[in-house]
Design a protein around this motif. Structure first.
Motif, mmCIF file in Angstrom:
data_model
loop_
_atom_site.group_PDB
_atom_site.id
_atom_site.type_symbol
_atom_site.label_atom_id
_atom_site.label_comp_id
_atom_site.label_asym_id
_atom_site.label_seq_id
_atom_site.Cartn_x
_atom_site.Cartn_y
_atom_site.Cartn_z
ATOM 1 N N GLY A 1 0.826 -1.276 0.074
ATOM 2 C CA GLY A 1 -0.012 0.018 0.024
ATOM 3 C C GLY A 1 0.841 1.315 0.071
ATOM 4 O O GLY A 1 2.051 1.349 -0.684
ATOM 5 N N SER A 2 0.483 2.143 0.698
ATOM 6 C CA SER A 2 0.946 3.773 0.607
ATOM 7 C C SER A 2 0.844 4.294 1.776
ATOM 8 O O SER A 2 0.054 3.794 2.665
ATOM 9 C CB SER A 2 0.586 4.427 -0.673
ATOM 10 N N TRP A 3 1.309 5.234 2.225
ATOM 11 C CA TRP A 3 1.361 6.058 3.362
ATOM 12 C C TRP A 3 1.701 7.436 3.365
ATOM 13 O O TRP A 3 2.308 7.923 2.377
ATOM 14 C CB TRP A 3 2.232 5.425 4.358
ATOM 15 N N ARG A 4 1.369 8.449 4.025
ATOM 16 C CA ARG A 4 1.583 9.722 4.088
ATOM 17 C C ARG A 4 1.708 10.178 5.802
ATOM 18 O O ARG A 4 1.157 9.636 6.616
ATOM 19 C CB ARG A 4 0.143 10.649 3.502
ATOM 20 N N ALA A 5 2.520 11.054 5.677
ATOM 21 C CA ALA A 5 3.050 11.862 6.979
ATOM 22 C C ALA A 5 3.310 13.179 6.748
ATOM 23 O O ALA A 5 3.812 13.328 5.628
ATOM 24 C CB ALA A 5 3.993 10.816 7.689
ATOM 25 N N ASP A 6 3.406 14.096 8.047
ATOM 26 C CA ASP A 6 3.694 15.271 7.725
ATOM 27 C C ASP A 6 4.759 15.696 8.987
ATOM 28 O O ASP A 6 4.774 14.996 9.954
ATOM 29 C CB ASP A 6 2.615 16.364 7.494
ATOM 30 N N VAL A 7 5.090 16.907 9.118
ATOM 31 C CA VAL A 7 6.147 17.203 10.323
ATOM 32 C C VAL A 7 5.453 17.539 11.401
ATOM 33 O O VAL A 7 5.820 17.802 12.648
ATOM 34 C CB VAL A 7 6.934 18.661 9.897
ATOM 35 N N ASP A 8 3.870 17.744 11.475
ATOM 36 C CA ASP A 8 3.031 17.996 12.642
ATOM 37 C C ASP A 8 2.829 16.701 13.251
ATOM 38 O O ASP A 8 1.790 16.646 14.314
ATOM 39 C CB ASP A 8 1.787 18.649 12.088
ATOM 40 N N GLY A 9 2.944 15.302 12.653
ATOM 41 C CA GLY A 9 2.943 14.137 13.317
ATOM 42 C C GLY A 9 1.534 13.482 12.738
ATOM 43 O O GLY A 9 1.058 12.620 13.437
ATOM 44 N N VAL A 10 0.987 13.921 11.552
ATOM 45 C CA VAL A 10 -0.198 13.357 11.098
ATOM 46 C C VAL A 10 0.191 12.149 10.397
ATOM 47 O O VAL A 10 1.301 12.207 9.672
ATOM 48 C CB VAL A 10 -0.846 14.339 10.073
ATOM 49 N N PHE A 11 -0.363 11.033 10.446
ATOM 50 C CA PHE A 11 0.039 9.704 9.739
ATOM 51 C C PHE A 11 -1.222 8.992 9.100
ATOM 52 O O PHE A 11 -2.167 9.165 9.747
ATOM 53 C CB PHE A 11 0.684 8.765 10.793
#
Length: 296
Positions: A86-96
């Motif tokens: 599959g795939s994943w996304r994340a950002d510098v604010d801690g969202v996953f």
């Protein structure tokens, strides 16, 4: 199942085309803002999630043994249904956000309850909406109430199954393109009202292009849509500051005039806001990715 070898090229264009259909199952998380996930360590560095990790402290005995996170691509290895992709996304604010869109057919065939393993996200992984780093700098995956769902321990060495190439599970590498994709997103322009999950839920149509193109966001964090001729789907999550992260699945390649790449818009988007009744999606640099108007 065949994972595409041209993933790096797709990442460079901001689009991931992988896997197959999906099933909306029970245990879906509310895709609302993540709060309290990373106050002690903000900003985070999502590229530190890239690696092959042993899954620990998860309350599901069939969760899997290893979570391999490559730039934009994941493999869940050792689950009851074998290896899932599959795939994943994340950002510098801690969202996953994680998504499953494929399974290795030689493994899942004949296993009760695994018939649709490549079309749905396991319950424990579906609950994950955030991450932080613990005192040792190791990732902890969190739910929407900032409660630990699983801990990731480094040094895992996944072994390829009977119907996949060993290169597909090679140690992930953080490329310059991946760093740019995972970088802090430009703030939402003051002229836009930050996206709100309640207002976002529903059916939207592009302001221009094919009349059959649309995106529908469901309350359980799934989306489905069409460019006018090809169907697409994925998962989505919002957070403070107009953050919008979404995964995108596979599309067929039927050509039609005036098609609208709604899946690419969502994969590219990092922020979103409302300009009156128009939903505006922006990429990591703050450039406009696409515009949609409510079709409900």
């Amino acid at each position: 199942m065949v994972r595409q070898g041209y993933l790096a090229t797709l990442i460079a264009f901001g689009v991931l085309l992988a896997g197959c259909g999906r099933q909306t199952g029970s245990g879906s998380v509310d895709p609302g803002p993540v709060s309290g996930a990373s106050e002690a360590s903000r900003p985070l560095a999502p590229e530190k999630l890239v690696g092959s990790w042993t899954i620990a402290d998860v309350d599901d005995p069939d969760a899997g043994k290893i979570l391999r996170l490559a730039p934009a691509e994941l493999h869940l290895i050792g689950s009851r249904c074998g290896t899932l992709g599959g795939s994943w996304r994340a950002d510098v604010d801690g969202v996953f956000l994680a998504d499953i869109d494929s399974a290795f057919s030689l493994v899942v065939e004949g296993i009760p309850g695994c018939e649709r393993a490549g079309q749905d996200v396991p319950g424990w992984l579906r609950r994950v909406t955030a991450y932080r780093l613990d005192g040792r700098g190791l990732p902890v995956l969190l739910d929407d109430l900032a409660r630990p769902v699983a801990r990731l321990i480094p040094g895992a060495t996944p072994t390829a199954g009977p119907d996949m190439a060993a290169s597909e599970l090679a140690p992930p590498v953080v490329t310059d393109a991946a760093r740019r994709a995972l970088a802090s997103a430009a703030p939402l322009p003051a002229a836009l009202t930050p996206v709100d999950r309640h207002r976002l839920a529903g059916r939207w149509a592009p302001t221009d292009g094919h009349k059959a193109a649309y995106v529908e966001f469901t309350a359980d964090g799934e989306w489905r849509g069409s460019d006018g001729c090809n169907d697409d789907s994925g998962r989505w999550i919002t957070a403070v500051g107009g953050t919008l992260l979404a995964t995108a699945g596979a599309v067929t390649l039927v050509y039609c005039a005036a098609s609208v790449p709604v899946g690419a818009w969502l994969w590219t988007a990092r922020r979103a806001g409302f300009e009156g009744d128009v939903l505006v999606m922006l990429d990591v640099q703050g450039k406009e990715a696409g515009r949609l108007r409510s079709a409900d």
